[in-house]
Design an enzyme around this catalytic site. Structure first.
Site, PDB file in Angstrom:
ATOM      1  N   LYS A 182      29.876   4.126   0.298  1.00  0.00           N
ATOM      2  CA  LYS A 182      29.302   3.289  -0.762  1.00  0.00           C
ATOM      3  C   LYS A 182      28.371   4.100  -1.653  1.00  0.00           C
ATOM      4  CE  LYS A 182      29.790  -0.860   2.048  1.00  0.00           C
ATOM      5  NZ  LYS A 182      29.178  -1.731   3.053  1.00  0.00           N
ATOM      6  N   GLN A 211      23.252  -2.828   5.880  1.00  0.00           N
ATOM      7  CA  GLN A 211      24.524  -2.602   6.550  1.00  0.00           C
ATOM      8  C   GLN A 211      24.604  -3.393   7.853  1.00  0.00           C
ATOM      9  OE1 GLN A 211      27.211  -0.919   5.377  1.00  0.00           O
ATOM     10  NE2 GLN A 211      28.290  -1.628   7.198  1.00  0.00           N
ATOM     11  N   ASP A 217      25.060  -8.136  -2.133  1.00  0.00           N
ATOM     12  CA  ASP A 217      26.082  -8.244  -1.094  1.00  0.00           C
ATOM     13  C   ASP A 217      26.376  -9.704  -0.752  1.00  0.00           C
ATOM     14  OD1 ASP A 217      27.909  -6.942   0.550  1.00  0.00           O
ATOM     15  OD2 ASP A 217      26.551  -6.863   2.261  1.00  0.00           O
TER      16      ASP A 217
END
Length: 279
Positions: free
Chosen positions: A54, A98, A121
């Site tokens: 990413k 994450q 996200d």
């Protein structure tokens, strides 16, 4: 009949090109690049690989990446404090925590520390509510990517029956909300669904998001169904029995190269959108 392939790599490439143009325009106007902060707790090898990918993709598309790496022993309070600091930092536009985090951490509490305007996200309760009510906000990235794929291939959703297999808070549940907002009739299936084959067999659109290799058998599908396989299991195997499904479906996402590339493309696009909202 042999299914057409929904090429997520090609669709994501186009979205990333558009995102890079917007990032460059923002940089010129704001005097800084859009910034995505990635927070990684511990040393899970798969998570480390995902975060590195990413960051690299961010850099290639004109987005600055700020890496925050925390030890395996981090507590919930310590992680919340770090995320709160990032939320309050005007130089940070988006925050990615994450998943998964170590077992001692309350992951939901950590997610909720992300400011809604930086939740690129789409993991907070605010973002889920915005998706459910069809209001402005950031989509969970994989569901958002799935909708982009359906649109790119002109899949009609209004009045169609969509079956979502899986109910995770960042994939199954939100993609059902997004489909419902597009006037599809949505059925959720999960581990306790007793007639899964029958439910799948009635679907015009199947979204497989359960994380069990080839759980969805190709023979279950209605001929002409559109199949979105969001599963990724060891050996490049999805949640759908691809070989048989490809003989019955009209369109199908491959694994890999289908849903996966769209997830990061949406993440970066939403990061740029968050940055643009600051000027």
């Amino acid at each position: 009949m042999t299914a057409g392939t929904i090429d997520g790599t090609a669709v994501s490439r186009k979205l990333l090109a558009e995102t890079a143009e917007r990032a460059a325009a923002f940089t010129e106007k704001a005097g800084r690049a859009p910034c995505l902060a990635t927070v990684l707790v511990g040393h899970d090898p798969a998570s480390e690989t995902y975060v590195k990918m990413k960051r690299n993709r961010s850099r290639k598309n004109g987005i600055t990446s700020r890496a925050v790496e925390l030890p395996e022993t981090t507590t919930t309070d310590e992680l919340v404090a770090v995320i709160t600091e990032l939320s309050n930092d005007p130089e940070v536009d988006g925050i990615l925590l994450q998943h998964p985090v170590p077992a001692q951490i309350d992951e939901r509490a950590a997610f909720e520390a992300i400011a809604p305007g930086k939740d690129v996200d789409g993991v907070t309760m605010y973002s889920f509510a915005a998706m459910a009510f069809d209001l402005p906000g950031f989509h969970s990235c994989t569901p958002g990517g799935i909708m982009r794929l359906l649109d790119a291939y002109d899949v009609e959703l209004s009045g169609k029956h969509a079956v979502v297999v899986g109910r995770s808070p960042i994939l199954g549940k939100p993609v059902g909300m997004l489909l419902l907002n597009r006037h599809a009739t949505v059925t959720y299936c999960h581990s306790r669904t007793t007639d899964l084959a029958d439910q799948v067999g009635r679907a015009d659109v199947v979204v497989a998001a359960v994380g069990k290799p080839e759980l969805i058998k190709g023979e279950w599908l209605k001929p002409g169904a559109v199949v979105i396989d969001a599963g990724y299991n060891p050996g490049n195997v999805g949640d759908v029995e691809q070989s048989v499904a490809a003989e019955r479906a009209s369109l199908i996402t491959p694994v890999p190269g289908g849903v996966g590339p769209m997830t990061i493309a949406v993440l970066l696009e939403q990061t740029v959108s968050a940055a643009e909202a600051t000027i």
